[in-house]
Design an enzyme around this catalytic site. Structure first.
Site, PDB file in Angstrom:
ATOM      1  N   SER A  77     -96.194 -17.308  95.389  1.00  0.00           N
ATOM      2  CA  SER A  77     -96.534 -15.953  94.924  1.00  0.00           C
ATOM      3  C   SER A  77     -95.813 -15.535  93.645  1.00  0.00           C
ATOM      4  O   SER A  77     -96.202 -14.535  93.034  1.00  0.00           O
ATOM      5  CB  SER A  77     -96.205 -14.931  96.003  1.00  0.00           C
ATOM      6  OG  SER A  77     -97.267 -14.830  96.897  1.00  0.00           O
ATOM      7  N   LYS A  91     -97.874 -15.008  90.666  1.00  0.00           N
ATOM      8  CA  LYS A  91     -98.640 -13.767  90.489  1.00  0.00           C
ATOM      9  C   LYS A  91     -98.078 -12.930  89.337  1.00  0.00           C
ATOM     10  O   LYS A  91     -98.820 -12.298  88.587  1.00  0.00           O
ATOM     11  CB  LYS A  91     -98.608 -12.931  91.781  1.00  0.00           C
ATOM     12  CG  LYS A  91     -99.373 -13.582  92.928  1.00  0.00           C
ATOM     13  CD  LYS A  91     -99.111 -12.895  94.266  1.00  0.00           C
ATOM     14  CE  LYS A  91     -99.910 -13.561  95.381  1.00  0.00           C
ATOM     15  NZ  LYS A  91     -99.457 -13.250  96.720  1.00  0.00           N
ATOM     16  N   TYR A 144    -106.511 -19.953  91.934  1.00  0.00           N
ATOM     17  CA  TYR A 144    -105.341 -19.252  92.485  1.00  0.00           C
ATOM     18  C   TYR A 144    -104.464 -20.212  93.307  1.00  0.00           C
ATOM     19  O   TYR A 144    -103.234 -20.198  93.194  1.00  0.00           O
ATOM     20  CB  TYR A 144    -105.825 -18.066  93.341  1.00  0.00           C
ATOM     21  CG  TYR A 144    -104.769 -17.482  94.238  1.00  0.00           C
ATOM     22  CD1 TYR A 144    -103.829 -16.584  93.741  1.00  0.00           C
ATOM     23  CD2 TYR A 144    -104.689 -17.853  95.583  1.00  0.00           C
ATOM     24  CE1 TYR A 144    -102.845 -16.067  94.561  1.00  0.00           C
ATOM     25  CE2 TYR A 144    -103.702 -17.335  96.412  1.00  0.00           C
ATOM     26  CZ  TYR A 144    -102.789 -16.442  95.895  1.00  0.00           C
ATOM     27  OH  TYR A 144    -101.803 -15.936  96.705  1.00  0.00           O
ATOM     28  N   TYR A 168     -93.207  -7.294  98.535  1.00  0.00           N
ATOM     29  CA  TYR A 168     -94.252  -6.869  99.481  1.00  0.00           C
ATOM     30  C   TYR A 168     -93.900  -5.519 100.099  1.00  0.00           C
ATOM     31  O   TYR A 168     -93.463  -4.616  99.393  1.00  0.00           O
ATOM     32  CB  TYR A 168     -94.467  -7.945 100.571  1.00  0.00           C
ATOM     33  CG  TYR A 168     -94.633  -9.320 100.001  1.00  0.00           C
ATOM     34  CD1 TYR A 168     -95.726  -9.617  99.187  1.00  0.00           C
ATOM     35  CD2 TYR A 168     -93.701 -10.316 100.230  1.00  0.00           C
ATOM     36  CE1 TYR A 168     -95.886 -10.876  98.644  1.00  0.00           C
ATOM     37  CE2 TYR A 168     -93.860 -11.591  99.691  1.00  0.00           C
ATOM     38  CZ  TYR A 168     -94.951 -11.847  98.898  1.00  0.00           C
ATOM     39  OH  TYR A 168     -95.094 -13.086  98.356  1.00  0.00           O
ATOM     40  N   VAL A 218     -93.467 -17.804  99.024  1.00  0.00           N
ATOM     41  CA  VAL A 218     -93.346 -18.213 100.415  1.00  0.00           C
ATOM     42  C   VAL A 218     -92.692 -19.600 100.585  1.00  0.00           C
ATOM     43  O   VAL A 218     -92.276 -19.953 101.677  1.00  0.00           O
ATOM     44  CB  VAL A 218     -94.745 -18.101 101.076  1.00  0.00           C
ATOM     45  CG1 VAL A 218     -95.621 -19.277 100.684  1.00  0.00           C
ATOM     46  CG2 VAL A 218     -94.648 -17.934 102.561  1.00  0.00           C
TER      47      VAL A 218
HETATM   48  N1  GLN Z   1    -100.281 -19.361  98.145  1.00  0.00           N
HETATM   49  C1  GLN Z   1     -99.763 -18.401  99.081  1.00  0.00           C
HETATM   50  C2  GLN Z   1    -100.887 -17.614  99.731  1.00  0.00           C
HETATM   51  O1  GLN Z   1    -101.827 -17.281  99.069  1.00  0.00           O
HETATM   52  C3  GLN Z   1     -98.800 -17.491  98.386  1.00  0.00           C
HETATM   53  C4  GLN Z   1     -98.230 -16.467  99.306  1.00  0.00           C
HETATM   54  C5  GLN Z   1     -96.789 -16.138  99.057  1.00  0.00           C
HETATM   55  O2  GLN Z   1     -96.047 -16.822  98.364  1.00  0.00           O
HETATM   56  N2  GLN Z   1     -96.362 -15.089  99.729  1.00  0.00           N
HETATM   57  O3  GLN Z   1    -100.871 -17.348 100.894  1.00  0.00           O
END
Ligand code: GLN
Length: 339
Positions: free
Chosen positions: A82, A85, A208, A260, A278
């Site tokens: 993530s 992003k 993505y 988050y 994650v």
């Molecule tokens: N690739 C992961 C997902 O889309 C990224 C989520 C994350 O790092 N929280 O679920």
């Protein structure tokens, strides 16, 4: 947030980092302090991530003058997840500008988990927040390019410019997520049903998923953060990656949304924009001063690295990085002394 405030005096905010040797020893201290802390759980919803070593732990600080400090497993590569992003958002802001992206994607925290479907329904299909999956997938859809390959090229070269080296996809992580990402595909289809994605939603999810699979080290994250801290110029390569205005917008988004549904606690404890992934990566930006990259796979319930948060909170305090701190107390004391 389970940060540790053990007897650490907060350094007064100075606008400058301490000298090199002090930063170096504080980075080593941050690593030593939390090395034995085994709290948290390694993610397993992307099957291959469950194989991560829970003991891996790295702390890195890269200053806006390009000087680097590293402790622990700073050369171990992991998938950016993530954290991508934040940088894809910066690239889209660079292409479209402040107002268009704020309107199309939104800037507010959903208050719900990163993979929430309900958040889309509650907001009439508006993705709301570029740092959760719905908003991030909608952001990836805006990346310039006539085909998914062209869009991917734009992302891979853009994130590599932030890191100052060519980043590669971890094919095992990519395949593991591509085979199991039914929820992200559902999110993309739902956005499509609300007219929020003009492209093929499954092709967008594929791009993505690739961006999330790029391999980085904690030191790469620190360089990427230092680029955002340095008004968009990579302080190691000297390359301008995005404008200073894009950095300002991206950091505002990270402050509000980087952890988050725990973003408020993060900002309260650490006082800096940041973003977690994650796989255990965590990036934090001290504007004008430095980027901090940490890596440790065990996560809290919202999906943020536990050791990473604690080490970063410690560094924020001892390096005087909290952007909300000021000299008010000192000035007041001096005023009283003169009276
Ligand atoms: N690739 C992961 C997902 O889309 C990224 C989520 C994350 O790092 N929280 O679920």
């Amino acid at each position: 947030m389970e940060v540790d405030s053990r007897d650490v005096e907060q350094r007064a905010y100075t606008g400058l980092l301490p000298e090199w040797s002090e930063v170096e020893s504080l980075v080593e201290a941050a690593h030593r302090r939390y090395e034995a802390d085994a709290s948290g759980v390694v993610a397993d919803y992307i099957p291959v991530l469950a194989q991560a070593n829970p003991d891996w732990f790295a702390v890195s600080v890269v200053e806006t003058n390009g000087e680097a400090h590293c402790a622990g497993d700073a050369d171990v590569e992991f998938s950016i997840q993530s954290i991508s992003k934040a940088f894809v958002y910066a690239l889209v802001c660079e292409a479209y500008g402040h107002d268009v992206v704020a309107d199309r994607i939104g800037v507010n925290n959903t208050g719900l988990p990163f993979n929430s479907v309900i958040a889309i329904e509650l907001n009439d299909g508006h993705p709301m927040n570029p740092m959760v999956n719905a908003g991030a997938i909608a952001t990836t859809a805006l990346i310039p390019g006539l085909t998914p390959d062209e869009q991917w090229e734009h992302i891979a070269s853009g994130l590599s410019a932030f890191a100052g080296r060519p980043l590669q996809v971890d094919e095992t992580v990519y395949r593991s997520e591509a085979e199991t990402n039914h929820r992200n595909r559902a999110i993309a289809r739902l956005l499509e049903s609300y007219g929020r994605i003009a492209l093929d939603p499954l092709e967008v999810v594929d791009v993505y998923t690739r961006q999330c699979s790029l391999r980085v080290t904690a030191k790469d994250l620190a360089v990427m953060g230092a680029t955002l801290a340095d008004g968009g110029v990579n302080p190691v390569t000297g390359e301008r990656v995005v404008s200073a205005g894009v950095c300002r917008d991206t950091l505002a988004i990270l402050a509000a949304n980087g952890a988050y549904e725990r973003s408020g606690e993060w900002l309260f404890e650490i006082g800096l924009p940041g973003k977690s992934g994650v796989a255990g990566g965590l990036i934090t930006v001290a504007p004008g001063k430095a980027g901090i990259g940490t890596f440790s796979p065990p996560l809290d319930v919202a999906g943020n690295s536990v050791r990473g948060q604690r080490a970063t909170a410690y560094l924020s305090r001892v390096l005087g990085l909290n952007i909300f701190a000021s000299h008010a107390h000192t000035l007041a004391a001096r005023g009283r002394g003169q009276a």
